[in-house]
Scaffold this motif. Structure first.
Motif, PDB file in Angstrom:
ATOM      1  N   CYS A  98       1.392  -0.786   0.011  1.00 30.29           N
ATOM      2  CA  CYS A  98      -0.074  -0.071   0.364  1.00 30.29           C
ATOM      3  C   CYS A  98       0.742   0.993  -0.141  1.00 30.29           C
ATOM      4  N   GLU A 102      -2.055   6.278  -1.682  1.00 36.02           N
ATOM      5  CA  GLU A 102      -2.682   5.705  -1.204  1.00 36.02           C
ATOM      6  C   GLU A 102      -4.030   5.643   0.051  1.00 36.02           C
ATOM      7  N   SER A 129      -5.611   0.062  -1.141  1.00 40.26           N
ATOM      8  CA  SER A 129      -5.538   1.224  -0.816  1.00 40.26           C
ATOM      9  C   SER A 129      -6.331   1.586  -0.149  1.00 40.26           C
TER      10      SER A 129
END
Length: 279
Positions: A98, A102, A129
């Motif tokens: 991630c 995000e 995200s």
């Protein structure tokens, strides 16, 4: 075509020292490592696998099922944060990445986060995200009032709980419609109570009672909605007053409001009846 980040039904093509190669109808191949190869198999057997990228960014198959797949939402634990971003445990050997950009809020190791898994077209990698609203759209609704829907608890607000509806739309459960504890990532059955201007969805957790009760109760609720949630009537009102306002007998009126009161849809006061959650 082999679908990255999703389950694929493929055929066993050949065996190697590292595992077996699987093939799809378009002759695309992917390796299934030895630790996932069934104890007994034959060439051309079909097998259901999940395909993602290994540590060297090569497609690889596994018989394991991740906690979240491409195009889906899931609650994942952050195992570590590096200078590049956060890595989330999604049940596979290689963790789900991630990026910082995000992350709705800066992730911390050990924390749990509701994320959406998607394929980054720039890098051709599966990423997560936590900015889940970016993947929801209420412009073209696929639901209507009183529909049963699947919901995921997204995050609380001053008004109640924001939820993901059928993995497509955003919705809200108002505080006065919440009768149990809710946590981020909880999956539940819900119902579309109302569609407000701008396609905003009001969601409730209990089946909307007046869709299954007598027409008179339905009529009273609609009249309450048309009168800003209040009617100057109750079980002490005269038959003439009830007939003039609702075109029904006092007997049917009392039965209907009794049902609505048991359903916790109205309050009965000396001055009249009130529609609950009429704001």
């Amino acid at each position: 075509m082999i679908k990255l980040g999703q389950r694929n039904t493929l055929e066993i093509l050949r065996e190697t020292d590292h595992g077996v190669y699987l093939i799809d109808e378009e002759d695309n191949q992917v390796l299934l490592p030895n630790k996932y190869v069934p104890e007994h198999f034959k060439i051309w057997d079909k097998i259901d696998v999940f395909v993602y990228l290994d540590h060297e960014e090569r497609p690889v198959a596994t018989t394991e099922t991740p906690y979240v797949m491409r195009g889906d939402f899931g609650l994942l634990r952050c195992s570590q944060v590096t200078e590049y971003g956060a890595f989330l445990d999604w049940g596979l050997t290689k963790e789900l990445f991630c990026p910082f950009q995000e992350q709705a809020f800066k992730m911390k190791a050990g924390g749990w986060y509701l994320v959406y898994c998607y394929l980054d077209e720039k890098t051709d990698r599966l990423v997560a995200s936590s900015k889940t609203n970016h993947f929801l759209d209420n412009k073209d609704l696929t639901v209507k009032e009183f529909d049963a829907v699947d919901i995921i608890a997204s995050h609380p607000s001053d008004m109640g709980w924001n939820v993901i509806v059928n993995k497509k739309h955003s919705g809200l459960i108002h505080k006065n419609n919440i009768f149990k504890d809710i946590s981020v990532g909880d999956t539940m059955k819900g119902y579309v109570k109302k569609i407000r201007p701008g396609n905003k969805l009001d969601i409730v957790l209990e089946k909307i009672g007046y869709r299954s009760i007598e027409p008179n109760a339905d009529k009273i609720l609609k009249t309450l909605e048309d009168h800003e949630g209040f009617l100057n009537l109750n079980d002490k009102s005269s038959p003439d007053a009830i007939k003039q306002e609702l075109q029904m007998s006092k007997k049917n009126f009392k039965k209907a409001i009794g049902t609505l009161y048991k359903q916790r849809l109205i309050d009965i006061k000396p001055e009249g009846i009130y529609l609950k959650d009429s704001e």
